[in-house]
Design a protein around this motif. Structure first.
Motif, PDB file in Angstrom:
ATOM      1  N   ILE A  15      42.011 -41.924 -27.155  1.00 57.73           N
ATOM      2  CA  ILE A  15      41.278 -43.029 -27.774  1.00 57.73           C
ATOM      3  C   ILE A  15      39.863 -42.579 -28.099  1.00 57.73           C
ATOM      4  N   CYS A  16      39.685 -41.258 -28.170  1.00 57.75           N
ATOM      5  CA  CYS A  16      38.376 -40.708 -28.501  1.00 57.75           C
ATOM      6  C   CYS A  16      38.059 -40.999 -29.967  1.00 57.75           C
ATOM      7  N   ASP A  18      35.238 -43.628 -32.449  1.00 57.91           N
ATOM      8  CA  ASP A  18      34.914 -45.051 -32.546  1.00 57.91           C
ATOM      9  C   ASP A  18      36.058 -45.883 -33.107  1.00 57.91           C
ATOM     10  N   LYS A  20      39.435 -45.430 -33.046  1.00 57.65           N
ATOM     11  CA  LYS A  20      40.504 -45.664 -32.079  1.00 57.65           C
ATOM     12  C   LYS A  20      40.031 -46.516 -30.921  1.00 57.65           C
ATOM     13  N   TRP A  21      38.811 -46.270 -30.448  1.00 54.02           N
ATOM     14  CA  TRP A  21      38.306 -47.023 -29.309  1.00 54.02           C
ATOM     15  C   TRP A  21      38.158 -48.501 -29.658  1.00 54.02           C
ATOM     16  N   ARG A  25      40.227 -51.750 -28.026  1.00 58.68           N
ATOM     17  CA  ARG A  25      39.592 -52.974 -27.530  1.00 58.68           C
ATOM     18  C   ARG A  25      40.141 -54.207 -28.245  1.00 58.68           C
ATOM     19  N   THR A  39      42.905 -39.929 -22.173  1.00 59.25           N
ATOM     20  CA  THR A  39      41.909 -40.669 -22.937  1.00 59.25           C
ATOM     21  C   THR A  39      41.286 -39.833 -24.048  1.00 59.25           C
ATOM     22  N   PHE A  41      38.314 -38.901 -23.970  1.00 61.16           N
ATOM     23  CA  PHE A  41      36.903 -39.267 -24.084  1.00 61.16           C
ATOM     24  C   PHE A  41      36.048 -38.008 -24.089  1.00 61.16           C
ATOM     25  N   ARG A  48      31.832 -47.144 -22.951  1.00 66.89           N
ATOM     26  CA  ARG A  48      33.230 -47.151 -22.549  1.00 66.89           C
ATOM     27  C   ARG A  48      33.625 -48.510 -21.979  1.00 66.89           C
ATOM     28  N   TYR A  50      35.234 -51.931 -21.820  1.00 65.55           N
ATOM     29  CA  TYR A  50      36.311 -52.597 -22.553  1.00 65.55           C
ATOM     30  C   TYR A  50      35.818 -53.934 -23.089  1.00 65.55           C
TER      31      TYR A  50
END
Length: 243
Positions: A15-16, A18, A20-21, A25, A39, A41, A48, A50
């Protein structure tokens, strides 16, 4: 709430970044625990969180020699809903060694006035099944030993993660029990408890807001697992029949 916290688990293969992150969320998980393995990250990534109702805990992949950031794979993370899961604390983190690098994050917390320990593991491929199984067993044992020192019941210890199909040997040696999971869930996605009466059932769904470029086979391998206490379901059923 019920006797056991609800859990969301996912292996998102990263999920690295912006996009995907933010997509992760936007999935709007609302369980007591959100756990993810792999992850990806980046180091020192500050945002980070949520959302404001969760507290986050992380174990990042350690860089080896001059390994560039974009080659850092793995990592695991855990978010606890602070309204229900209190006194959250890291019990230990571990990154393995030069022979077998993995990530292990163990967190303790209180839920419904009972203490729990949750271990999230990412154990990568490219090693033999025996090597990975041995590593998993050692990590599980470390969690149980530490939990016992803190008077956390064995039945309140939960192991979640991507074990690459190596946990059967570890599970048998530690008398862990596989939580029931739905058809179609990848063999890479595993959740274990240490009491066969822990009342969990599992729903699955595909991510809607990220990792949508997977082929059909990949989507099946990376579904989202959502565990809910069967106690809650049973309570609803008994109410229905009483009426």
């Amino acid at each position: 709430m019920t006797d056991y916290p609800s859990i969301t688990y996912h292996n998102p293969t990263g999920i690295c970044g912006d996009k995907k992150w933010e997509g992760f969320r936007r999935e709007k998980f609302s369980t007591d625990i959100i756990a993810i393995a792999e992850t990806h990250f980046h180091e020192k990534k500050e945002d980070r969180q949520y959302d404001e109702s969760y507290e986050g805990f992380f174990c990042d992949r350690k860089r080896v020699d001059r390994q560039p950031l974009h080659h850092i794979k793995g990592g695991c993370a855990l978010w606890l809903k602070t309204e229900n899961c209190t006194n959250g604390d890291v019990l230990f983190r571990e990154n393995g060694d030069a022979d077998l690098r993995f990530e292990a994050l163990c967190v303790t917390f209180t839920y419904e006035r009972k203490d729990f320990a949750v271990l999230v593991v990412y154990n990568p491929p490219r090693k033999t099944k025996f090597q990975r199984s041995r590593a998993n067993t050692r990590i599980f044992e470390r969690m149980l030993e530490n939990a016992e020192k803190l008077s956390i019941l064995r039945e309140n210890c939960i192991v979640i993660g991507d074990f690459n199909r190596t946990t059967l040997g570890s599970c048998r040696s530690l008398r862990g029990n596989h939580y029931d999971y739905s058809r179609g869930v990848s063999g890479l996605d595993q959740i274990y408890g240490f009491n066969d009466i822990i009342p969990y059932s599992v729903d699955t769904r595909n991510p809607n807001n990220y990792n949508t470029n997977h082929e059909k086979r990949s989507l099946k391998m990376h579904r989202i697992l959502e565990l809910y206490s069967k106690c809650f379901i049973l309570d609803l059923s008994s109410t229905f029949f009483e009426e």
